[in-house]
Design a protein around this motif. Structure first.
Motif, PDB file in Angstrom:
ATOM      1  N   VAL A  15      28.625  44.409  10.911  1.00 40.43           N
ATOM      2  CA  VAL A  15      29.815  44.292  10.074  1.00 40.43           C
ATOM      3  C   VAL A  15      30.874  43.395  10.712  1.00 40.43           C
ATOM      4  CG1 VAL A  15      31.766  45.614   9.135  1.00 40.43           C
ATOM      5  CG2 VAL A  15      29.449  46.494   8.927  1.00 40.43           C
ATOM      6  N   LEU A  16      31.069  43.516  12.012  1.00 41.73           N
ATOM      7  CA  LEU A  16      32.213  42.873  12.655  1.00 41.73           C
ATOM      8  C   LEU A  16      31.924  41.562  13.362  1.00 41.73           C
ATOM      9  CD1 LEU A  16      33.799  46.078  14.214  1.00 41.73           C
ATOM     10  CD2 LEU A  16      34.508  44.887  12.133  1.00 41.73           C
ATOM     11  N   ALA A  17      30.713  41.311  13.760  1.00 46.99           N
ATOM     12  CA  ALA A  17      30.461  40.189  14.658  1.00 46.99           C
ATOM     13  C   ALA A  17      29.996  38.879  14.039  1.00 46.99           C
ATOM     14  CB  ALA A  17      29.467  40.608  15.734  1.00 46.99           C
ATOM     15  N   PRO A  18      29.235  38.852  12.963  1.00 41.92           N
ATOM     16  CA  PRO A  18      28.599  37.586  12.569  1.00 41.92           C
ATOM     17  C   PRO A  18      29.538  36.403  12.375  1.00 41.92           C
ATOM     18  CG  PRO A  18      27.604  39.374  11.378  1.00 41.92           C
ATOM     19  CD  PRO A  18      28.780  39.945  12.111  1.00 41.92           C
ATOM     20  N   LEU A  19      30.628  36.574  11.648  1.00 38.59           N
ATOM     21  CA  LEU A  19      31.519  35.432  11.419  1.00 38.59           C
ATOM     22  C   LEU A  19      32.170  34.957  12.704  1.00 38.59           C
ATOM     23  CD1 LEU A  19      33.167  36.477   8.052  1.00 38.59           C
ATOM     24  CD2 LEU A  19      31.420  34.738   8.439  1.00 38.59           C
ATOM     25  N   ALA A  20      32.671  35.892  13.502  1.00 35.35           N
ATOM     26  CA  ALA A  20      33.306  35.510  14.765  1.00 35.35           C
ATOM     27  C   ALA A  20      32.292  34.868  15.702  1.00 35.35           C
ATOM     28  CB  ALA A  20      33.940  36.735  15.421  1.00 35.35           C
ATOM     29  N   ALA A  21      31.108  35.437  15.797  1.00 36.83           N
ATOM     30  CA  ALA A  21      30.083  34.885  16.688  1.00 36.83           C
ATOM     31  C   ALA A  21      29.680  33.485  16.247  1.00 36.83           C
ATOM     32  CB  ALA A  21      28.868  35.809  16.724  1.00 36.83           C
ATOM     33  N   GLY A  22      29.545  33.303  14.948  1.00 39.39           N
ATOM     34  CA  GLY A  22      29.189  31.975  14.448  1.00 39.39           C
ATOM     35  C   GLY A  22      30.243  30.934  14.754  1.00 39.39           C
ATOM     36  N   LEU A  23      31.499  31.285  14.539  1.00 38.51           N
ATOM     37  CA  LEU A  23      32.583  30.340  14.800  1.00 38.51           C
ATOM     38  C   LEU A  23      32.669  29.995  16.277  1.00 38.51           C
ATOM     39  CD1 LEU A  23      35.010  28.724  13.763  1.00 38.51           C
ATOM     40  CD2 LEU A  23      36.411  30.724  14.229  1.00 38.51           C
ATOM     41  N   VAL A  24      32.647  31.004  17.127  1.00 38.24           N
ATOM     42  CA  VAL A  24      32.750  30.754  18.566  1.00 38.24           C
ATOM     43  C   VAL A  24      31.553  29.946  19.056  1.00 38.24           C
ATOM     44  CG1 VAL A  24      32.790  31.861  20.837  1.00 38.24           C
ATOM     45  CG2 VAL A  24      34.210  32.753  19.004  1.00 38.24           C
ATOM     46  N   THR A  25      30.363  30.251  18.566  1.00 40.79           N
ATOM     47  CA  THR A  25      29.171  29.535  18.996  1.00 40.79           C
ATOM     48  C   THR A  25      29.218  28.079  18.568  1.00 40.79           C
ATOM     49  OG1 THR A  25      27.886  31.565  18.873  1.00 40.79           O
ATOM     50  CG2 THR A  25      26.651  29.516  18.883  1.00 40.79           C
ATOM     51  N   LEU A  26      29.688  27.814  17.365  1.00 40.97           N
ATOM     52  CA  LEU A  26      29.752  26.436  16.887  1.00 40.97           C
ATOM     53  C   LEU A  26      30.845  25.627  17.577  1.00 40.97           C
ATOM     54  CD1 LEU A  26      29.208  26.928  13.068  1.00 40.97           C
ATOM     55  CD2 LEU A  26      27.645  25.851  14.680  1.00 40.97           C
ATOM     56  N   VAL A  27      31.990  26.247  17.795  1.00 34.31           N
ATOM     57  CA  VAL A  27      33.144  25.516  18.321  1.00 34.31           C
ATOM     58  C   VAL A  27      33.184  25.523  19.845  1.00 34.31           C
ATOM     59  CG1 VAL A  27      35.666  25.441  18.329  1.00 34.31           C
ATOM     60  CG2 VAL A  27      34.446  25.957  16.228  1.00 34.31           C
ATOM     61  N   ALA A  28      32.805  26.639  20.451  1.00 32.46           N
ATOM     62  CA  ALA A  28      32.923  26.776  21.906  1.00 32.46           C
ATOM     63  C   ALA A  28      31.650  27.388  22.501  1.00 32.46           C
ATOM     64  CB  ALA A  28      34.135  27.628  22.238  1.00 32.46           C
ATOM     65  N   PRO A  29      30.536  26.650  22.506  1.00 31.73           N
ATOM     66  CA  PRO A  29      29.278  27.232  22.992  1.00 31.73           C
ATOM     67  C   PRO A  29      29.324  27.653  24.460  1.00 31.73           C
ATOM     68  CG  PRO A  29      29.023  24.889  22.547  1.00 31.73           C
ATOM     69  CD  PRO A  29      30.371  25.281  22.062  1.00 31.73           C
ATOM     70  N   ARG A  30      30.096  26.967  25.268  1.00 36.34           N
ATOM     71  CA  ARG A  30      30.186  27.357  26.685  1.00 36.34           C
ATOM     72  C   ARG A  30      30.871  28.709  26.842  1.00 36.34           C
ATOM     73  NH1 ARG A  30      31.686  21.437  28.741  1.00 36.34           N
ATOM     74  NH2 ARG A  30      29.553  20.644  28.838  1.00 36.34           N
ATOM     75  N   GLN A  31      31.857  28.962  25.994  1.00 38.46           N
ATOM     76  CA  GLN A  31      32.524  30.263  26.044  1.00 38.46           C
ATOM     77  C   GLN A  31      31.569  31.375  25.625  1.00 38.46           C
ATOM     78  OE1 GLN A  31      36.090  29.968  23.725  1.00 38.46           O
ATOM     79  NE2 GLN A  31      37.180  28.818  25.295  1.00 38.46           N
ATOM     80  N   THR A  32      30.662  31.070  24.699  1.00 41.90           N
ATOM     81  CA  THR A  32      29.675  32.051  24.287  1.00 41.90           C
ATOM     82  C   THR A  32      28.749  32.390  25.448  1.00 41.90           C
ATOM     83  OG1 THR A  32      29.738  31.142  22.062  1.00 41.90           O
ATOM     84  CG2 THR A  32      27.888  32.567  22.580  1.00 41.90           C
ATOM     85  N   LEU A  33      28.328  31.377  26.183  1.00 36.66           N
ATOM     86  CA  LEU A  33      27.494  31.604  27.362  1.00 36.66           C
ATOM     87  C   LEU A  33      28.249  32.445  28.391  1.00 36.66           C
ATOM     88  CD1 LEU A  33      24.954  31.105  29.070  1.00 36.66           C
ATOM     89  CD2 LEU A  33      26.047  29.019  29.887  1.00 36.66           C
ATOM     90  N   LEU A  34      29.493  32.112  28.631  1.00 41.99           N
ATOM     91  CA  LEU A  34      30.310  32.872  29.573  1.00 41.99           C
ATOM     92  C   LEU A  34      30.464  34.321  29.120  1.00 41.99           C
ATOM     93  CD1 LEU A  34      32.081  32.820  32.126  1.00 41.99           C
ATOM     94  CD2 LEU A  34      33.997  32.185  30.658  1.00 41.99           C
ATOM     95  N   LEU A  35      30.679  34.536  27.830  1.00 41.60           N
ATOM     96  CA  LEU A  35      30.786  35.895  27.303  1.00 41.60           C
ATOM     97  C   LEU A  35      29.493  36.667  27.552  1.00 41.60           C
ATOM     98  CD1 LEU A  35      32.074  38.169  25.591  1.00 41.60           C
ATOM     99  CD2 LEU A  35      31.141  37.019  23.583  1.00 41.60           C
ATOM    100  N   ASN A  36      28.353  36.042  27.291  1.00 42.85           N
ATOM    101  CA  ASN A  36      27.077  36.725  27.493  1.00 42.85           C
ATOM    102  C   ASN A  36      26.840  37.073  28.957  1.00 42.85           C
ATOM    103  OD1 ASN A  36      26.290  36.825  24.801  1.00 42.85           O
ATOM    104  ND2 ASN A  36      25.484  34.753  24.881  1.00 42.85           N
ATOM    105  N   VAL A  37      27.182  36.182  29.852  1.00 43.40           N
ATOM    106  CA  VAL A  37      27.031  36.458  31.288  1.00 43.40           C
ATOM    107  C   VAL A  37      27.982  37.575  31.694  1.00 43.40           C
ATOM    108  CG1 VAL A  37      27.386  35.508  33.604  1.00 43.40           C
ATOM    109  CG2 VAL A  37      26.172  34.173  31.881  1.00 43.40           C
ATOM    110  N   CYS A  38      29.219  37.514  31.198  1.00 41.17           N
ATOM    111  CA  CYS A  38      30.207  38.544  31.541  1.00 41.17           C
ATOM    112  C   CYS A  38      29.847  39.903  30.943  1.00 41.17           C
ATOM    113  CB  CYS A  38      31.600  38.116  31.088  1.00 41.17           C
ATOM    114  SG  CYS A  38      32.280  36.779  32.077  1.00 41.17           S
TER     115      CYS A  38
END
Length: 128
Positions: A39-62
């Motif tokens: 319910v809560l993640a798909p839109l935010a995850a899609g936007l962050v992944t498209l615009v800031a893929p490095r931040q997504t990697l950092l989030l996953n590692v963290c």
């Protein structure tokens, strides 16, 4: 998934047997984490992944490192329920961080082509 939360006792005993009834809380925790994520993640995850893929990697590692550390504490002590608690906590934390990251990206609007769906006087004022 919502049905699974409420039907967990019946499903576990019907499919496996009453021997597996201790798994009911874990199944409910997993269903709750999955529902919240869907319910809560798909839109935010899609936007962050498209615009800031490095931040997504950092989030996953963290998210992985604390999960590993907390998992080594919870799982031996609480078993599969501890693993389910860790799963739910990780999902909640990642959704919260994703939404904070999305809010930051939308506030900056750098590189984002944010256009209103309908041209209105309010939309024109907000764009300037």
């Amino acid at each position: 998934i919502v049905v699974m939360y409420f039907a967990a006792p019946s499903a576990i005993t019907l499919i496996y047997s009453s021997r597996y009834s201790p798994a009911i809380p874990a199944l409910r925790l997993l269903a709750t984490g999955t529902i919240l994520w869907l319910v809560l993640a798909p839109l935010a995850a899609g936007l962050v992944t498209l615009v800031a893929p490095r931040q997504t990697l950092l989030l996953n590692v963290c998210m992985f490192i604390p999960s590993l550390v907390i998992g080594t504490i919870l799982i031996p002590k609480y078993g599969f329920v501890g693993a389910a608690i860790l799963f739910l906590g990780t999902r909640l934390a990642s959704v919260a961080v994703l939404h904070l990251m999305t809010e930051g990206l939308l506030r900056k609007r750098d590189g984002l082509m944010i256009q209103p769906l309908v041209e209105t006087p309010v939309a024109k004022v907000q764009q300037t």
